[in-house]
Write a protein that holds these residues in place. Sequence first.
Motif, PDB file in Angstrom:
ATOM      1  N   ARG A 138      33.297 -37.732  78.953  1.00 22.01           N
ATOM      2  CA  ARG A 138      34.382 -37.906  79.272  1.00 22.01           C
ATOM      3  C   ARG A 138      34.469 -38.150  80.975  1.00 22.01           C
ATOM      4  NH1 ARG A 138      34.533 -38.807  75.017  1.00 22.01           N
ATOM      5  NH2 ARG A 138      36.125 -38.205  73.413  1.00 22.01           N
ATOM      6  N   SER A 139      33.310 -37.696  81.482  1.00 26.52           N
ATOM      7  CA  SER A 139      33.268 -37.734  83.256  1.00 26.52           C
ATOM      8  C   SER A 139      31.868 -37.894  83.652  1.00 26.52           C
ATOM      9  CB  SER A 139      34.091 -36.756  84.075  1.00 26.52           C
ATOM     10  OG  SER A 139      33.541 -35.643  83.605  1.00 26.52           O
ATOM     11  N   GLN A 140      31.780 -38.318  84.649  1.00 29.40           N
ATOM     12  CA  GLN A 140      30.302 -38.486  85.117  1.00 29.40           C
ATOM     13  C   GLN A 140      30.248 -38.764  86.685  1.00 29.40           C
ATOM     14  OE1 GLN A 140      27.795 -42.163  84.251  1.00 29.40           O
ATOM     15  NE2 GLN A 140      29.545 -43.733  84.766  1.00 29.40           N
ATOM     16  N   ALA A 143      39.733 -44.045  81.655  1.00 26.91           N
ATOM     17  CA  ALA A 143      40.839 -44.959  82.449  1.00 26.91           C
ATOM     18  C   ALA A 143      40.230 -45.577  83.750  1.00 26.91           C
ATOM     19  CB  ALA A 143      41.858 -43.799  82.818  1.00 26.91           C
ATOM     20  N   ASP A 144      38.731 -45.492  84.035  1.00 26.93           N
ATOM     21  CA  ASP A 144      38.428 -45.960  85.201  1.00 26.93           C
ATOM     22  C   ASP A 144      38.008 -47.565  85.098  1.00 26.93           C
ATOM     23  OD1 ASP A 144      36.797 -46.631  87.419  1.00 26.93           O
ATOM     24  OD2 ASP A 144      35.968 -44.458  87.705  1.00 26.93           O
ATOM     25  N   PRO A 145      38.736 -48.248  85.875  1.00 23.34           N
ATOM     26  CA  PRO A 145      38.508 -49.733  85.500  1.00 23.34           C
ATOM     27  C   PRO A 145      37.163 -50.296  86.142  1.00 23.34           C
ATOM     28  CG  PRO A 145      39.964 -49.287  87.538  1.00 23.34           C
ATOM     29  CD  PRO A 145      39.763 -47.913  86.935  1.00 23.34           C
ATOM     30  N   ARG A 146      36.276 -49.348  86.746  1.00 23.60           N
ATOM     31  CA  ARG A 146      35.183 -49.628  87.424  1.00 23.60           C
ATOM     32  C   ARG A 146      33.860 -49.925  86.246  1.00 23.60           C
ATOM     33  NH1 ARG A 146      34.585 -45.152  91.925  1.00 23.60           N
ATOM     34  NH2 ARG A 146      35.163 -44.022  90.058  1.00 23.60           N
ATOM     35  N   MET A 147      34.276 -49.235  85.148  1.00 30.67           N
ATOM     36  CA  MET A 147      33.252 -48.997  84.175  1.00 30.67           C
ATOM     37  C   MET A 147      33.226 -50.190  83.214  1.00 30.67           C
ATOM     38  SD  MET A 147      32.213 -45.847  84.433  1.00 30.67           S
ATOM     39  CE  MET A 147      31.064 -45.721  82.832  1.00 30.67           C
ATOM     40  N   ASP A 148      31.933 -50.430  82.882  1.00 33.36           N
ATOM     41  CA  ASP A 148      31.752 -51.793  81.968  1.00 33.36           C
ATOM     42  C   ASP A 148      32.064 -51.289  80.734  1.00 33.36           C
ATOM     43  OD1 ASP A 148      29.394 -52.762  79.998  1.00 33.36           O
ATOM     44  OD2 ASP A 148      29.687 -54.295  81.397  1.00 33.36           O
ATOM     45  N   PRO A 149      32.770 -52.223  79.910  1.00 27.53           N
ATOM     46  CA  PRO A 149      33.489 -51.908  78.501  1.00 27.53           C
ATOM     47  C   PRO A 149      32.397 -51.630  77.663  1.00 27.53           C
ATOM     48  CG  PRO A 149      34.285 -54.074  79.338  1.00 27.53           C
ATOM     49  CD  PRO A 149      33.457 -53.536  80.474  1.00 27.53           C
ATOM     50  N   GLU A 150      31.052 -52.089  77.666  1.00 30.00           N
ATOM     51  CA  GLU A 150      30.185 -51.662  76.567  1.00 30.00           C
ATOM     52  C   GLU A 150      29.568 -50.227  77.035  1.00 30.00           C
ATOM     53  OE1 GLU A 150      27.044 -54.550  76.405  1.00 30.00           O
ATOM     54  OE2 GLU A 150      28.249 -56.142  75.900  1.00 30.00           O
ATOM     55  N   CYS A 186      36.978 -34.090  81.196  1.00 30.32           N
ATOM     56  CA  CYS A 186      37.437 -34.532  82.422  1.00 30.32           C
ATOM     57  C   CYS A 186      37.342 -33.918  83.812  1.00 30.32           C
ATOM     58  CB  CYS A 186      38.646 -35.326  82.347  1.00 30.32           C
ATOM     59  SG  CYS A 186      39.064 -36.520  80.775  1.00 30.32           S
ATOM     60  N   GLY A 187      37.380 -34.571  84.831  1.00 28.39           N
ATOM     61  CA  GLY A 187      37.266 -33.852  86.165  1.00 28.39           C
ATOM     62  C   GLY A 187      35.972 -33.644  86.590  1.00 28.39           C
ATOM     63  N   ARG A 228      28.606 -55.068  86.969  1.00 31.02           N
ATOM     64  CA  ARG A 228      30.058 -54.278  86.032  1.00 31.02           C
ATOM     65  C   ARG A 228      29.680 -52.696  85.808  1.00 31.02           C
ATOM     66  NH1 ARG A 228      28.068 -58.035  83.096  1.00 31.02           N
ATOM     67  NH2 ARG A 228      28.294 -56.905  81.198  1.00 31.02           N
ATOM     68  N   SER A 229      29.073 -51.931  86.472  1.00 32.85           N
ATOM     69  CA  SER A 229      28.966 -50.563  86.134  1.00 32.85           C
ATOM     70  C   SER A 229      29.454 -49.800  87.372  1.00 32.85           C
ATOM     71  CB  SER A 229      27.595 -50.460  85.607  1.00 32.85           C
ATOM     72  OG  SER A 229      26.554 -50.452  86.876  1.00 32.85           O
ATOM     73  N   LEU A 230      29.421 -48.573  86.842  1.00 32.74           N
ATOM     74  CA  LEU A 230      29.760 -47.517  88.275  1.00 32.74           C
ATOM     75  C   LEU A 230      28.413 -47.332  89.228  1.00 32.74           C
ATOM     76  CD1 LEU A 230      32.052 -45.656  89.429  1.00 32.74           C
ATOM     77  CD2 LEU A 230      30.929 -43.783  88.245  1.00 32.74           C
ATOM     78  N   SER A 231      27.368 -47.672  88.609  1.00 34.08           N
ATOM     79  CA  SER A 231      26.124 -47.782  89.275  1.00 34.08           C
ATOM     80  C   SER A 231      26.152 -48.771  90.499  1.00 34.08           C
ATOM     81  CB  SER A 231      24.894 -47.795  88.233  1.00 34.08           C
ATOM     82  OG  SER A 231      24.863 -46.791  87.449  1.00 34.08           O
ATOM     83  N   GLN A 232      26.442 -50.120  90.030  1.00 34.56           N
ATOM     84  CA  GLN A 232      26.730 -51.091  90.840  1.00 34.56           C
ATOM     85  C   GLN A 232      27.660 -50.933  92.049  1.00 34.56           C
ATOM     86  OE1 GLN A 232      28.600 -54.653  89.607  1.00 34.56           O
ATOM     87  NE2 GLN A 232      27.559 -55.797  91.062  1.00 34.56           N
ATOM     88  N   HIS A 233      28.776 -50.140  91.846  1.00 35.90           N
ATOM     89  CA  HIS A 233      29.533 -49.617  93.150  1.00 35.90           C
ATOM     90  C   HIS A 233      28.817 -48.739  93.766  1.00 35.90           C
ATOM     91  CE1 HIS A 233      33.095 -51.983  91.644  1.00 35.90           C
ATOM     92  NE2 HIS A 233      32.738 -51.403  90.411  1.00 35.90           N
ATOM     93  N   ALA A 234      28.208 -47.618  93.110  1.00 37.75           N
ATOM     94  CA  ALA A 234      27.558 -46.701  94.025  1.00 37.75           C
ATOM     95  C   ALA A 234      26.406 -47.261  94.887  1.00 37.75           C
ATOM     96  CB  ALA A 234      26.942 -45.734  93.215  1.00 37.75           C
ATOM     97  N   ILE A 235      25.591 -48.338  94.367  1.00 35.93           N
ATOM     98  CA  ILE A 235      24.672 -49.059  95.310  1.00 35.93           C
ATOM     99  C   ILE A 235      25.157 -49.791  96.332  1.00 35.93           C
ATOM    100  CG2 ILE A 235      22.796 -50.800  95.056  1.00 35.93           C
ATOM    101  CD1 ILE A 235      22.193 -49.455  92.168  1.00 35.93           C
ATOM    102  N   GLU A 236      26.145 -50.494  95.746  1.00 35.39           N
ATOM    103  CA  GLU A 236      26.903 -51.300  96.893  1.00 35.39           C
ATOM    104  C   GLU A 236      27.412 -50.519  98.198  1.00 35.39           C
ATOM    105  OE1 GLU A 236      29.605 -53.741  94.741  1.00 35.39           O
ATOM    106  OE2 GLU A 236      28.092 -55.179  94.087  1.00 35.39           O
ATOM    107  N   GLN A 237      27.899 -49.530  97.865  1.00 32.12           N
ATOM    108  CA  GLN A 237      28.634 -48.442  98.687  1.00 32.12           C
ATOM    109  C   GLN A 237      27.503 -47.667  99.430  1.00 32.12           C
ATOM    110  OE1 GLN A 237      32.217 -47.047  97.297  1.00 32.12           O
ATOM    111  NE2 GLN A 237      32.533 -48.567  95.909  1.00 32.12           N
ATOM    112  N   ARG A 238      26.395 -47.634  98.823  1.00 37.59           N
ATOM    113  CA  ARG A 238      25.229 -46.796  98.969  1.00 37.59           C
ATOM    114  C   ARG A 238      26.063 -45.089  99.247  1.00 37.59           C
ATOM    115  NH1 ARG A 238      21.238 -49.768 101.105  1.00 37.59           N
ATOM    116  NH2 ARG A 238      20.419 -48.042 102.136  1.00 37.59           N
ATOM    117  N   ARG A 239      26.593 -44.689  98.409  1.00 39.31           N
ATOM    118  CA  ARG A 239      26.867 -43.339  98.338  1.00 39.31           C
ATOM    119  C   ARG A 239      27.077 -42.955  96.878  1.00 39.31           C
ATOM    120  NH1 ARG A 239      32.746 -42.388  97.853  1.00 39.31           N
ATOM    121  NH2 ARG A 239      33.801 -44.588  97.523  1.00 39.31           N
TER     122      ARG A 239
END
Length: 917
Positions: free
Chosen positions: A427-429, A409-416, A451-452, A389-400
Amino acid sequence: MSDQFDNLSNRLQAAFNRLAKDEHLWQSDLYGALRDATTSLASTLELARASVWLLNEERSALECQLLFRAEQGSFESGARLLVTECPGLFGALNEGRLLDASDVVNDPRLVEIYLHHLRPHGVGATMIATLNEAGRLSGILCLEHVGSPRLWSRDEQNFAVSAADLLSQLRVFHALKNRERSYRAVVDAAGDTIFTIVDGLITDCNPAAEAMFDWPRTQLIGKTQAMLSPQIQSDGRASSVKAQDYLQNAIDVGPQCFEWTHLKADGSKLEVDVSLSAIWLSGRCQITAIVRDVTERRLAEQIRQASAEVLKQRNASLQVINNLANRLHGSTDSHAIADETLRVLQVLQRSPLSLFHLYDPAADDFEVVAAIGYQPEEIAARRRMPLGRSLSQHAIEQRRILHCDDIAADPRMDPEIRTLLLATGIRSQTVVPLLYHDQVLGIIGLHFHDCGNEFSETELDTLRAVSQTVALALANARHVHDLEFQANHDSLTGLPNRTQLHRDATTALRNIAGSDKGMSLLLLDLDKFKEVNDTLGHRTGDQILKQVAQRLQQALTPHDAMLARLGGDEFAIVLRCISGAPQAMGIAASMLATLRQPMEVEGIFIELGGSIGVAVYPQHGGTSHALLRCADVAMYAAKNTDGAVSLYDSAHDAHNPRRLAMITELGAAIRGSQLVVYFQPRLALQEGHWCSSEALVRWQHPRLGFIPPGEFVQFAETSELIRPLTLWVARQAVMQLAAWHQAGLQVSVSVNLATRNLLDVTLPEALLSLLQEFNVPPGSLELEITETALMNDPERALQVVNHIASLGMRLSIDDFGTGYSSLAYLKRLPLHSLKIDRSFVRDMLIDDQDAIIVRSTIGLAHSLGLQVVAEGVEDLDTLARLREYGCDEAQGYVLSKPQPAAIAGITMQTPPPGDYA
């Protein structure tokens, strides 16, 4: 007649075209390519024999890489032609591209090889075409007609020369393929052309080079920088001279940046900027050339100025990355890699905050190991981070690389994680995944207060290059760590092994030196474990050993101690800081009390006892080896007196009359007729034929009966008897080998060397005298040495093994993986092969860890140019799996038990079992 010649010419041309276009030649390994090439050449010219020979690195001999026998459909290798023994032949080869002999009997150029290499095989005519590399002789293609003389036509001669040229290209091609893995990820990700230059020749390039020069990669390889340039540069200097100056300056002074004019494939000019940097790898200088096309920039001032700035930034980034790769190369400390990476990223990108996380597969999360811009309490709050449930998981799964320009506002972020980041003003990462093939190694997080902050494509290219460089460094560090762990730990229990025991004990002794503190070494042996093992089986026995290890670890938790498994049912304990012998005896007694508690294994409750020998520093010894010996004596005293725990007493040191008898009578046994040598055949797995046999000594004592070698060889190794014992075994082995050779059985034989043998500088000449006495080639004798023997006195051992190798005898590492030699030391040795210990081979079909160790050891050995022998192979399924892994040779009961020489000879003249039968 003219039509016949035309038909022959057309047929040979068609055959050459088919051979040159055969994709298997270029896609398989060199051995497979040579198989296909020699088979095709023999078929095309209707020959009985076709072979390829290559000059060795010393250019002292031609060595047969592959010989195809058409009549048998078989392949051979291993023959040698020494330059010193064939000066006439080598002189003829150096004078021309082809030596065509229509009648070998009467050809004076072949007189040196006729008797031993041509006449025994009935060769009547031959063509020998030279293989060349960089304008020098590198090998030969030998095409042999069996029977009467044969007049070679001009078309056949041209065909042979063309085939030799093709094989020269094949050799260069396959050599280059083996080097492509080096930093390939960084090179391919770069947008600029990157060349790797060694000794002035291009040895590697990236896809950008093909696009820039309109040349395929295969035609760029092997060229110099000047060969891709006009003869004269814009300043009037010759390209060859100027290029050589820059290359030399890159080595002597440092990185070089300069303008250059290249030529594309169509002859058009290409204006470029070139950056050169030099690094030393394995004793050779490798220069990295970064080439950028600036043709358009020079046509317009505005474009030139803009491109100059971009080039400056890009080159700076690439230089930083190149320097990063150089600094990380060879590093085995993951934390140091993380710190260096974040430091470099501060230079390459603009984020004020950054975190380096390493992936923990056991917990399936990430651990922070390095940070920039964060306070200690902030790092502590982020110490562990979940993968899901983190942006890291998406980056690893998509390998990019992924960017979040608005965390809120990013739904990919884990709430905690979102709450934590926003609370600290993030604000951005950007998340940079660290992946190596299928391995998840970690992530790098770049954080911003606003942001940005999305990166440009150029910046992303830089981050990708950093990611690939760092991932490779982490993977190498993990691999080295795994190998070191395997070398210093027991594969079954995960406990430290004998090597680590001595290291830890030596450190403990150093720490308490000069103080009033003591140290103790305990040796524990399980009682009647062999009966349990024989009754319930090895699998249950292994489970019991694991439980014993866990219990002993728990019992030692309150103490400053280390538990090690020495092998079988023997464990050793180092008590690092004790008040004296009574405390050590008390701890030993409590361990036995813990051990005696019933344990459940596969539904069966088992009670085990044990015997512990105790040795204390400084009373019983000043080194770990001395203490372990005393603990061993004490342990046997405990067993003999039913005392369970026994403190070392010098009176017990001679408690075993059988051992004393063996030490006293072994010398007479060597001089008499009580010893006998058995032979255990060895199988070449890939070729399916018997190739060697190991010589194993046995002792039939007239009074004590059969004595296993494990009981008497160890005593010989600790005395002066080891030299006469070794030479006696070697004499019997060489004598038998000579008899087998005379009978037509072309195999080699291996003999084991002990630690003292490697300290005996006269041993190599003694072995050579034996070989000369029985007229046996030195290459037919293989000497097996253990890692432990090597490390007793590494430098002196290196001197002896180098002398042995210089005399032509082969060397192999026995029981590989059970010692503690470093890879750096092994690389210095003139080894021919290594033997994987039976403890890894035995359970490789049911133990994934053992399978990984076997497979990785085979790959590591092959990358070092070594052959691999698996010992202890006891079933056909394991034999098949080893063959699948690419293992070269195998030895074990499934093939043959150790046998008397006569029976072993019969065995090696019969087909091997399994798929070879």
